[in-house]
Design a protein around this motif. Structure first.
Motif, PDB file in Angstrom:
ATOM      1  N   GLU A 173       0.871  -1.197   0.065  1.00  0.00           N
ATOM      2  CA  GLU A 173      -0.039  -0.021  -0.103  1.00  0.00           C
ATOM      3  C   GLU A 173       0.745   0.846  -0.174  1.00  0.00           C
ATOM      4  O   GLU A 173       1.540   1.358   1.110  1.00  0.00           O
ATOM      5  N   GLN A 174       0.938   1.764  -1.143  1.00  0.00           N
ATOM      6  CA  GLN A 174       1.715   3.282  -1.200  1.00  0.00           C
ATOM      7  C   GLN A 174       1.591   4.401  -0.175  1.00  0.00           C
ATOM      8  O   GLN A 174       2.446   4.887   0.155  1.00  0.00           O
ATOM      9  N   ASN A 175       0.334   4.284   0.290  1.00  0.00           N
ATOM     10  CA  ASN A 175      -0.008   5.319   1.407  1.00  0.00           C
ATOM     11  C   ASN A 175       0.403   5.231   2.814  1.00  0.00           C
ATOM     12  O   ASN A 175       0.161   5.811   3.833  1.00  0.00           O
ATOM     13  N   GLU A 176       0.869   3.684   2.983  1.00  0.00           N
ATOM     14  CA  GLU A 176       0.914   3.188   4.429  1.00  0.00           C
ATOM     15  C   GLU A 176       2.327   3.309   4.896  1.00  0.00           C
ATOM     16  O   GLU A 176       3.288   2.369   4.485  1.00  0.00           O
ATOM     17  N   ALA A 177       2.908   4.460   5.609  1.00  0.00           N
ATOM     18  CA  ALA A 177       4.185   4.864   5.802  1.00  0.00           C
ATOM     19  C   ALA A 177       4.912   3.736   6.741  1.00  0.00           C
ATOM     20  O   ALA A 177       5.984   3.349   6.752  1.00  0.00           O
ATOM     21  N   ASP A 178       4.079   3.349   7.507  1.00  0.00           N
ATOM     22  CA  ASP A 178       4.476   2.134   8.476  1.00  0.00           C
ATOM     23  C   ASP A 178       4.384   0.737   8.261  1.00  0.00           C
ATOM     24  O   ASP A 178       4.790  -0.141   8.913  1.00  0.00           O
ATOM     25  N   GLU A 179       4.307   0.437   6.976  1.00  0.00           N
ATOM     26  CA  GLU A 179       4.462  -0.726   6.178  1.00  0.00           C
ATOM     27  C   GLU A 179       5.924  -1.290   6.216  1.00  0.00           C
ATOM     28  O   GLU A 179       6.823  -0.562   6.148  1.00  0.00           O
ATOM     29  N   PRO A 180       6.038  -2.438   6.903  1.00  0.00           N
ATOM     30  CA  PRO A 180       7.633  -2.882   6.961  1.00  0.00           C
ATOM     31  C   PRO A 180       8.126  -3.285   5.717  1.00  0.00           C
ATOM     32  O   PRO A 180       7.467  -3.408   4.801  1.00  0.00           O
ATOM     33  N   LEU A 181       9.246  -3.378   5.807  1.00  0.00           N
ATOM     34  CA  LEU A 181      10.237  -3.402   4.753  1.00  0.00           C
ATOM     35  C   LEU A 181      10.535  -4.957   4.647  1.00  0.00           C
ATOM     36  O   LEU A 181      11.086  -5.298   5.673  1.00  0.00           O
ATOM     37  N   LYS A 182      10.329  -5.690   3.621  1.00  0.00           N
ATOM     38  CA  LYS A 182      10.574  -7.178   3.538  1.00  0.00           C
ATOM     39  C   LYS A 182      11.623  -7.567   2.558  1.00  0.00           C
ATOM     40  O   LYS A 182      11.441  -6.944   1.369  1.00  0.00           O
ATOM     41  N   ILE A 183      12.476  -8.292   2.896  1.00  0.00           N
ATOM     42  CA  ILE A 183      13.598  -8.760   2.099  1.00  0.00           C
ATOM     43  C   ILE A 183      13.573 -10.373   1.935  1.00  0.00           C
ATOM     44  O   ILE A 183      13.600 -10.965   3.110  1.00  0.00           O
ATOM     45  N   ILE A 184      13.664 -10.789   0.819  1.00  0.00           N
ATOM     46  CA  ILE A 184      13.534 -12.483   0.711  1.00  0.00           C
ATOM     47  C   ILE A 184      14.958 -12.884   0.285  1.00  0.00           C
ATOM     48  O   ILE A 184      15.680 -12.385  -0.612  1.00  0.00           O
ATOM     49  N   GLN A 185      15.363 -13.734   1.167  1.00  0.00           N
ATOM     50  CA  GLN A 185      16.813 -14.100   0.721  1.00  0.00           C
ATOM     51  C   GLN A 185      16.493 -16.005   0.329  1.00  0.00           C
ATOM     52  O   GLN A 185      16.017 -16.676   0.882  1.00  0.00           O
ATOM     53  N   SER A 186      17.065 -16.168  -0.668  1.00  0.00           N
ATOM     54  CA  SER A 186      17.020 -17.419  -1.272  1.00  0.00           C
ATOM     55  C   SER A 186      18.231 -17.931  -1.730  1.00  0.00           C
ATOM     56  O   SER A 186      19.026 -17.348  -2.057  1.00  0.00           O
ATOM     57  N   GLY A 187      18.699 -19.449  -1.446  1.00  0.00           N
ATOM     58  CA  GLY A 187      19.789 -19.723  -1.959  1.00  0.00           C
ATOM     59  C   GLY A 187      19.690 -21.625  -1.934  1.00  0.00           C
ATOM     60  O   GLY A 187      18.729 -22.154  -1.564  1.00  0.00           O
ATOM     61  N   LYS A 188      20.815 -21.915  -2.665  1.00  0.00           N
ATOM     62  CA  LYS A 188      20.965 -23.413  -2.764  1.00  0.00           C
ATOM     63  C   LYS A 188      22.490 -23.550  -2.332  1.00  0.00           C
ATOM     64  O   LYS A 188      23.057 -22.716  -2.502  1.00  0.00           O
ATOM     65  N   SER A 189      22.693 -24.734  -1.946  1.00  0.00           N
ATOM     66  CA  SER A 189      23.874 -25.233  -1.647  1.00  0.00           C
ATOM     67  C   SER A 189      24.965 -25.223  -2.929  1.00  0.00           C
ATOM     68  O   SER A 189      24.671 -25.639  -4.069  1.00  0.00           O
ATOM     69  N   CYS A 190      26.278 -24.933  -2.603  1.00  0.00           N
ATOM     70  CA  CYS A 190      27.228 -25.157  -3.528  1.00  0.00           C
ATOM     71  C   CYS A 190      28.365 -25.570  -2.980  1.00  0.00           C
ATOM     72  O   CYS A 190      29.512 -25.390  -3.291  1.00  0.00           O
ATOM     73  N   ASP A 191      28.068 -26.339  -2.179  1.00  0.00           N
ATOM     74  CA  ASP A 191      29.312 -26.917  -1.186  1.00  0.00           C
ATOM     75  C   ASP A 191      29.414 -28.630  -1.921  1.00  0.00           C
ATOM     76  O   ASP A 191      28.661 -29.208  -2.071  1.00  0.00           O
ATOM     77  N   TYR A 192      30.702 -28.658  -2.030  1.00  0.00           N
ATOM     78  CA  TYR A 192      31.366 -29.894  -2.584  1.00  0.00           C
ATOM     79  C   TYR A 192      31.171 -30.982  -1.532  1.00  0.00           C
ATOM     80  O   TYR A 192      31.145 -32.254  -1.980  1.00  0.00           O
ATOM     81  N   ARG A 193      31.110 -30.698  -0.375  1.00  0.00           N
ATOM     82  CA  ARG A 193      31.164 -31.684   0.650  1.00  0.00           C
ATOM     83  C   ARG A 193      30.181 -32.613   0.868  1.00  0.00           C
ATOM     84  O   ARG A 193      28.988 -32.118   0.708  1.00  0.00           O
ATOM     85  N   ASN A 194      30.272 -33.698   1.282  1.00  0.00           N
ATOM     86  CA  ASN A 194      29.063 -34.532   1.491  1.00  0.00           C
ATOM     87  C   ASN A 194      28.716 -34.444   2.961  1.00  0.00           C
ATOM     88  O   ASN A 194      29.644 -33.930   3.745  1.00  0.00           O
ATOM     89  N   LEU A 195      27.750 -35.292   3.444  1.00  0.00           N
ATOM     90  CA  LEU A 195      27.584 -35.348   5.007  1.00  0.00           C
ATOM     91  C   LEU A 195      28.522 -35.567   5.900  1.00  0.00           C
ATOM     92  O   LEU A 195      28.676 -34.687   6.716  1.00  0.00           O
ATOM     93  N   SER A 196      29.218 -36.488   5.750  1.00  0.00           N
ATOM     94  CA  SER A 196      30.235 -37.077   6.653  1.00  0.00           C
ATOM     95  C   SER A 196      31.222 -35.979   6.534  1.00  0.00           C
ATOM     96  O   SER A 196      31.821 -35.590   7.468  1.00  0.00           O
ATOM     97  N   GLN A 197      31.855 -35.364   5.601  1.00  0.00           N
ATOM     98  CA  GLN A 197      32.817 -34.335   5.511  1.00  0.00           C
ATOM     99  C   GLN A 197      32.140 -33.258   6.179  1.00  0.00           C
ATOM    100  O   GLN A 197      33.215 -32.462   6.876  1.00  0.00           O
ATOM    101  N   LEU A 198      31.023 -33.054   6.154  1.00  0.00           N
ATOM    102  CA  LEU A 198      30.589 -31.700   6.931  1.00  0.00           C
ATOM    103  C   LEU A 198      30.571 -31.873   8.397  1.00  0.00           C
ATOM    104  O   LEU A 198      30.724 -31.057   9.375  1.00  0.00           O
ATOM    105  N   TYR A 199      30.386 -33.022   8.909  1.00  0.00           N
ATOM    106  CA  TYR A 199      30.414 -33.347  10.285  1.00  0.00           C
ATOM    107  C   TYR A 199      31.708 -33.886  10.756  1.00  0.00           C
ATOM    108  O   TYR A 199      32.044 -33.702  12.036  1.00  0.00           O
ATOM    109  N   ASP A 200      33.008 -33.874   9.972  1.00  0.00           N
ATOM    110  CA  ASP A 200      34.245 -33.956  10.145  1.00  0.00           C
ATOM    111  C   ASP A 200      34.839 -32.797  10.490  1.00  0.00           C
ATOM    112  O   ASP A 200      35.003 -31.978   9.476  1.00  0.00           O
TER     113      ASP A 200
END
Length: 136
Positions: free
Chosen positions: A51-78
């Motif tokens: 709503e353009q007239n509502e000054a107190d409207e919160p600012l929302k930012i969405i962060q999206s991501g996907k893993s780009c880590d080469y490690r497997n689960l065992s390596q992450l826990y090591d």
């Protein structure tokens, strides 16, 4: 550790190509308990006002991501297995996604609420974790 990551991570250093969309950036996020943080490729989007007239409207930012880590689960826990920048993603690498919503007060840009979700697939099993932090 996860609240600190949300409050002080690379999110605040993201570079924006336009006024609403960030460029892709990388960050290690500690979603798995007792494991090394997972490297993600992330992207932010600032949502427009409803709503353009509502000054107190919160600012929302969405962060999206996907893993780009080469490690497997065992390596992450090591804990002795250190991330190597030059290693490549492979068929045994973790497959996971991340999404967070940051809600700020528009007048002073103080965080009001953070909601984050994480999904990981291990074989035929998918696990999902949700995190929420709200200003009281």
């Amino acid at each position: 550790m996860l609240p600190v990551q949300f409050l002080f991570g690379a999110f605040y250093r993201a570079k924006y190509d336009g006024w609403t969309d960030s460029g892709v950036y990388h960050e290690f996020i500690p979603w798995l308990t007792n494991a090394n943080p997972i490297r993600f490729e992330l992207y932010n989007r600032i949502l427009p006002k409803q709503e353009q007239n509502e000054a107190d409207e919160p600012l929302k930012i969405i962060q999206s991501g996907k893993s780009c880590d080469y490690r497997n689960l065992s390596q992450l826990y090591d804990k002795s297995h250190l991330y190597q920048e030059q290693a490549s993603f492979n068929g045994r690498s973790v497959s996971c996604s991340h999404e967070a919503e940051y809600i700020f007060d528009r007048t002073d840009l103080v965080i009001q609420k953070i909601t984050g979700s994480f999904e990981i697939q291990i074989g035929n099993v998918t696990e999902k974790d949700v995190f929420m932090m709200e200003k009281g």
